[in-house]
Motif scaffolding. Structure first.
Motif, mmCIF file in Angstrom:
data_model
loop_
_atom_site.group_PDB
_atom_site.id
_atom_site.type_symbol
_atom_site.label_atom_id
_atom_site.label_comp_id
_atom_site.label_asym_id
_atom_site.label_seq_id
_atom_site.Cartn_x
_atom_site.Cartn_y
_atom_site.Cartn_z
ATOM 1 N N THR A 20 103.815 -21.914 -10.076
ATOM 2 C CA THR A 20 104.444 -22.996 -10.824
ATOM 3 C C THR A 20 105.896 -22.624 -11.086
ATOM 4 N N ALA A 21 106.644 -23.545 -11.671
ATOM 5 C CA ALA A 21 108.064 -23.295 -11.940
ATOM 6 C C ALA A 21 108.273 -22.194 -12.974
ATOM 7 N N ASN A 22 107.295 -21.976 -13.851
ATOM 8 C CA ASN A 22 107.453 -20.991 -14.921
ATOM 9 C C ASN A 22 106.595 -19.740 -14.754
ATOM 10 N N THR A 23 105.604 -19.805 -13.885
ATOM 11 C CA THR A 23 104.696 -18.672 -13.706
ATOM 12 C C THR A 23 104.934 -18.018 -12.361
ATOM 13 N N CYS A 24 105.308 -16.745 -12.385
ATOM 14 C CA CYS A 24 105.559 -15.974 -11.173
ATOM 15 C C CYS A 24 104.886 -14.620 -11.278
ATOM 16 N N PHE A 25 104.460 -14.117 -10.133
ATOM 17 C CA PHE A 25 103.873 -12.793 -10.030
ATOM 18 C C PHE A 25 104.624 -12.028 -8.958
ATOM 19 N N ALA A 26 104.757 -10.707 -9.131
ATOM 20 C CA ALA A 26 105.518 -9.922 -8.164
ATOM 21 C C ALA A 26 104.943 -8.519 -8.047
ATOM 22 N N ILE A 39 103.514 -7.370 -11.710
ATOM 23 C CA ILE A 39 104.278 -7.874 -12.849
ATOM 24 C C ILE A 39 104.212 -9.398 -12.918
ATOM 25 N N ARG A 40 104.356 -9.923 -14.138
ATOM 26 C CA ARG A 40 104.090 -11.340 -14.362
ATOM 27 C C ARG A 40 105.025 -11.921 -15.402
ATOM 28 N N THR A 41 105.429 -13.163 -15.155
ATOM 29 C CA THR A 41 106.092 -13.961 -16.180
ATOM 30 C C THR A 41 105.392 -15.303 -16.272
ATOM 31 N N ASP A 72 97.273 -20.132 -7.374
ATOM 32 C CA ASP A 72 97.346 -20.778 -8.678
ATOM 33 C C ASP A 72 97.672 -19.721 -9.728
ATOM 34 N N THR A 73 97.684 -20.106 -10.991
ATOM 35 C CA THR A 73 98.111 -19.180 -12.043
ATOM 36 C C THR A 73 97.024 -18.184 -12.440
ATOM 37 N N SER A 74 95.846 -18.304 -11.847
ATOM 38 C CA SER A 74 94.754 -17.398 -12.193
ATOM 39 C C SER A 74 94.408 -16.406 -11.095
ATOM 40 N N THR A 75 94.842 -16.695 -9.852
ATOM 41 C CA THR A 75 94.379 -15.911 -8.712
ATOM 42 C C THR A 75 95.540 -15.446 -7.847
ATOM 43 N N CYS A 76 95.568 -14.166 -7.545
ATOM 44 C CA CYS A 76 96.550 -13.602 -6.617
ATOM 45 C C CYS A 76 95.847 -12.656 -5.655
#
Length: 202
Positions: A20-26, A39-41, A72-76
């Motif tokens: 999403t525009a506000n949720t990122c994982f790296a 890491i997560r925001t 999605d915001t729950s799964t990477c």
């Protein structure tokens, strides 16, 4: 905006995925004394949280790192490129206070991973391609390419590329038992390092 001051890691950050525009994982690179950091925001980068993945899944800083794909915001899903520690990891509850990180998949020298859904992913690397259609079990897809990048717009259409290949590879049957890949010659340059598709044709 430079968000460096908000990122709680000092090692290099190689891959990022933003569902999403506000949720990122790296992914932050592992070093000789620590594992790979996840890491997560969730607030557009104002604040980042770091989690020890429990694995050193990336190679040295002189090599290309592995990949991360968060449908999605729950799964990477995370793929590593350390030849002595080849891992595919799955992150569940990715936005929770403490995400759950588990190892799965088959060994391989992975350069990239793409997951258009929470259960369908293809991870690619040096003469290897692994696929899951249920988010748990992984099988090998026959390929002669030494991949460095892949992006699947959906469970049928994927594009990929390789270093020193001058080619883009495309499939429209990524869910088939043996996907068919066609070769598209690029007009200039020598290598494809990264690719992203906003729809099946762009």
């Amino acid at each position: 905006t430079n968000l460096s001051a908000n990122v709680p890691v000092t090692s290099d950050i190689y891959r990022i995925s933003c569902p999403t525009a506000n949720t990122c994982f790296a992914l932050a690179q592992a070093d000789s004394t620590s594992n790979t950091s996840f890491i997560r925001t969730t607030d557009g980068g104002a604040n980042w949280t770091s989690f020890n993945s429990g694995y050193s899944i990336l190679s040295s800083t002189t090599s290309l790192a592995g990949g991360i794909s968060c449908p999605d915001t729950s799964t990477c899903y995370i793929a590593g490129s350390n030849s002595s520690s080849n891992k595919i990891l799955k992150v569940t509850n990715a936005s929770a206070v403490t995400p759950t990180i588990t190892q799965m998949g088959n060994t391989g020298f992975y350069r990239s991973i793409s997951c258009p859904t929470t259960t369908f992913c293809i991870a690619v690397g040096t003469n290897t391609a692994q696929r899951t259609t249920d988010g748990t079990n992984w099988t090998s897809i026959s390929t002669a390419f030494s991949w460095v990048t892949i992006n699947c717009f959906d469970t049928n259409t994927c594009y990929g590329g390789q270093v020193n290949g001058l080619s883009v590879y495309k499939t429209t049957d990524a869910s088939a038992t043996t996907p068919t890949w066609t070769t598209q010659t690029i007009p200039s340059g020598t290598s494809i390092y990264s690719i992203h598709c906003v729809d099946a044709t762009n």
